[in-house]
Motif scaffolding. Sequence first.
Motif, PDB file in Angstrom:
ATOM      1  N   ALA A 103      -6.302   5.187  -0.038  1.00  0.00           N
ATOM      2  CA  ALA A 103      -5.387   4.160   0.487  1.00  0.00           C
ATOM      3  C   ALA A 103      -6.156   3.224   1.529  1.00  0.00           C
ATOM      4  O   ALA A 103      -5.948   2.155   1.371  1.00  0.00           O
ATOM      5  CB  ALA A 103      -4.195   4.718   1.290  1.00  0.00           C
ATOM      6  N   VAL A 137       0.900  -1.156   0.059  1.00  0.00           N
ATOM      7  CA  VAL A 137      -0.168  -0.008  -0.069  1.00  0.00           C
ATOM      8  C   VAL A 137       0.957   1.190   0.160  1.00  0.00           C
ATOM      9  O   VAL A 137       1.284   1.599   1.060  1.00  0.00           O
ATOM     10  CB  VAL A 137      -1.052  -0.070   1.334  1.00  0.00           C
ATOM     11  N   VAL A 196      -3.790   6.416   7.648  1.00  0.00           N
ATOM     12  CA  VAL A 196      -3.932   5.285   6.859  1.00  0.00           C
ATOM     13  C   VAL A 196      -3.596   4.050   7.845  1.00  0.00           C
ATOM     14  O   VAL A 196      -4.461   3.042   8.307  1.00  0.00           O
ATOM     15  CB  VAL A 196      -3.013   5.081   5.605  1.00  0.00           C
ATOM     16  N   HIS A 219      -2.696   6.043  -4.557  1.00  0.00           N
ATOM     17  CA  HIS A 219      -3.273   5.885  -3.156  1.00  0.00           C
ATOM     18  C   HIS A 219      -2.723   6.888  -2.308  1.00  0.00           C
ATOM     19  O   HIS A 219      -2.544   6.600  -1.025  1.00  0.00           O
ATOM     20  CB  HIS A 219      -3.114   4.526  -2.761  1.00  0.00           C
ATOM     21  N   VAL A 226       1.296   4.791  -0.104  1.00  0.00           N
ATOM     22  CA  VAL A 226       0.970   6.123   0.275  1.00  0.00           C
ATOM     23  C   VAL A 226       1.856   7.265  -0.060  1.00  0.00           C
ATOM     24  O   VAL A 226       2.112   8.005   0.383  1.00  0.00           O
ATOM     25  CB  VAL A 226       0.458   6.290   1.705  1.00  0.00           C
TER      26      VAL A 226
END
Length: 282
Positions: free
Chosen positions: A45, A26, A86, A39, A28
């Motif tokens: 995200a 993921v 997140v 994201h 960010v």
Amino acid sequence: MTAASIWKTTRFDLDLTERPLVMGIVNVTPDSFSDGGRHADAAKAIDFCERLLGEGVDILDLGGESTRPGAVRLDADEEWRRLEPVMRAALNFGVPVSVDTCKTEVMRRALDLGVDIINDVQALRDEGADALLAEHGSAGICLMHMRGEPAGMQQLTDYADVVTEVSDFLDERMRHLVECGVAAERITLDPGYGFAKTVDQNLALQRRQRELLALGRPLLVGWSRKSTLGAVTGRAVDERLPASIGAALASVVLGARIVRVHDVGATVDALKVWQAFGAPQG
């Protein structure tokens, strides 16, 4: 279980005997090499994390700073600004959460929130990082091999024997942490495919990956979408899904217990079929 069949993290003891685990990337960030900006917004995200949960992800790996070749370093405050919202959400999703950072201050803030794993491409060489992880006492740690900084690492590819030198580096870093008081069961090792290595060196390291098992800790590997796969296939970064799955499966055959990937659902499905067919692992 043997020491190398379990990975102890802050909230979870991860069993690595039954099947390989899939760590979902993921980013960010606005500038990661394959999905930069997709994201970068916290809400996007978080939505992406939830999507990966539905695809069967085992670990969420959150990164706020790109480590692609040539990437420019952020300060800790900006990296944390991207990560914090997140991470706060992801810690409620019921799976281990990893933070991909090499900064001691970002690690400290993530550990204060309860993050499960510190995934450091520089193997805890930032000042105070080793002492912080020893003091924390429970977070999982991934030590990766890399030379230099992302901005110039591809100029640092002079090895007499890349496999021996990667192994020696990871062994030294692991021994140092254990001497600092970190339990070996908290540590996994990553050979660092694509980091300060040429295409030929990456391929040689992959072919001899089993040699790293002699270090006695689980291997976490990341081949997803990397430029070596593009060099082998001639495909652009957004056309490397088949190559990425092939590399993940090959890595599992050669001993990897965690694969770090962008395309979680496809990788999870491939590993399920692989296991159903009784294909060898490790």
